[in-house]
Design a protein around this motif. Structure first.
Motif, PDB file in Angstrom:
ATOM      1  N   LYS A 101      10.429   6.228   5.099  1.00 44.94           N
ATOM      2  CA  LYS A 101      10.773   7.151   6.259  1.00 44.94           C
ATOM      3  C   LYS A 101      11.996   6.447   7.034  1.00 44.94           C
ATOM      4  O   LYS A 101      12.779   6.941   7.499  1.00 44.94           O
ATOM      5  N   GLU A 102      11.857   5.352   7.394  1.00 42.61           N
ATOM      6  CA  GLU A 102      12.747   4.268   8.051  1.00 42.61           C
ATOM      7  C   GLU A 102      14.036   4.226   7.210  1.00 42.61           C
ATOM      8  O   GLU A 102      14.903   4.320   7.710  1.00 42.61           O
ATOM      9  N   TYR A 103      13.815   4.283   5.932  1.00 36.14           N
ATOM     10  CA  TYR A 103      15.090   3.967   5.400  1.00 36.14           C
ATOM     11  C   TYR A 103      15.900   5.366   5.439  1.00 36.14           C
ATOM     12  O   TYR A 103      17.129   5.409   5.596  1.00 36.14           O
ATOM     13  N   SER A 128       0.980  -0.921  -0.062  1.00 34.76           N
ATOM     14  CA  SER A 128      -0.116  -0.062   0.004  1.00 34.76           C
ATOM     15  C   SER A 128       0.871   1.180   0.058  1.00 34.76           C
ATOM     16  O   SER A 128       1.966   1.223   0.201  1.00 34.76           O
ATOM     17  N   PRO A 129       0.352   2.364  -0.366  1.00 36.86           N
ATOM     18  CA  PRO A 129       1.002   3.509  -0.264  1.00 36.86           C
ATOM     19  C   PRO A 129       1.683   3.890   0.894  1.00 36.86           C
ATOM     20  O   PRO A 129       2.910   4.389   1.147  1.00 36.86           O
ATOM     21  N   GLU A 130       0.813   3.556   2.030  1.00 32.84           N
ATOM     22  CA  GLU A 130       1.456   3.805   3.397  1.00 32.84           C
ATOM     23  C   GLU A 130       2.585   2.940   3.636  1.00 32.84           C
ATOM     24  O   GLU A 130       3.391   3.472   4.522  1.00 32.84           O
ATOM     25  N   ARG A 131       2.553   1.690   3.339  1.00 36.44           N
ATOM     26  CA  ARG A 131       3.729   0.787   3.579  1.00 36.44           C
ATOM     27  C   ARG A 131       4.993   1.365   3.004  1.00 36.44           C
ATOM     28  O   ARG A 131       6.091   1.483   3.200  1.00 36.44           O
ATOM     29  N   VAL A 132       4.895   1.791   1.566  1.00 34.40           N
ATOM     30  CA  VAL A 132       5.821   2.247   0.953  1.00 34.40           C
ATOM     31  C   VAL A 132       6.453   3.622   1.682  1.00 34.40           C
ATOM     32  O   VAL A 132       7.634   3.812   1.694  1.00 34.40           O
ATOM     33  N   GLU A 133       5.522   4.472   2.177  1.00 31.88           N
ATOM     34  CA  GLU A 133       5.685   5.781   2.971  1.00 31.88           C
ATOM     35  C   GLU A 133       6.661   5.533   4.230  1.00 31.88           C
ATOM     36  O   GLU A 133       7.591   5.965   4.694  1.00 31.88           O
TER      37      GLU A 133
END
Length: 179
Positions: free
Chosen positions: A73-75, A64-69
């Protein structure tokens, strides 16, 4: 005892086969009944392996876009730290290592690493590559093997693997010799 007759090559999987396989599996059919009912030219193991590949593909694409975001962020929070480990081992700047790794991609880097390991086993370490001797200290463990590499039926690996063991100090790059 006579050797078994060679099997006829099975047809390639198509989109309709994939849909039928996923539907039959969702209904709870085990591999042998599934194969005999829907795919008589394939083996139960071929059905199982195809299902595994389809599930891996589906799981990798279902972000999902949320998982990618969240991943992004964590990256950004850990990128300097994670690339610095590799940069210190190669003598390069972490930004350059990050850029080159992302540019080349996982499969190409793994192939290059295997080629270098094979060359080192054959010719010794006159290649100019780092040998893994350093004073890096970290906790935890990570495995950088390609999950798609083949393993023999008896569980032994077909080729040498390079793993990253961060559970102790000293050499953290280990190569398992080819059996």
């Amino acid at each position: 005892m006579q050797p078994a007759a060679p099997r006829a090559a099975s047809e390639k999987w198509n989109a309709q086969d994939d849909a039928q396989l996923m539907q039959a599996r969702a209904q709870g059919l085990n591999w042998a009944p599934l194969q005999s009912r829907y795919f008589p030219t394939k083996t139960p193991n071929a059905c199982r392996k195809r299902h595994e590949r389809l599930m891996e593909k589906r799981n990798s694409e279902d972000w999902s876009p949320e998982r990618v975001e969240n991943l992004g962020k964590e990256y950004l929070n850990v990128r300097k730290e994670m690339w610095s480990i590799l940069a210190s081992r190669t003598g390069e700047r972490w930004q350059d290592v990050e850029k080159k790794c992302l540019e080349k991609g996982l499969k190409n880097l793994q192939a290059a690493g295997r080629a270098a390991s094979k060359r080192e086993r054959t010719f010794g370490n006159n290649s100019g590559f780092a040998t893994g001797d350093n004073d890096f200290d970290a906790e935890g463990e990570d495995d950088i093997r390609d999950p798609h590499d083949e393993v023999r039926e008896d569980g032994r690996q077909k080729r040498a693997r390079t793993t990253l063991d961060l559970s102790s100090t000293g050499d953290i790059l280990h190569t398992t010799p080819q059996p």
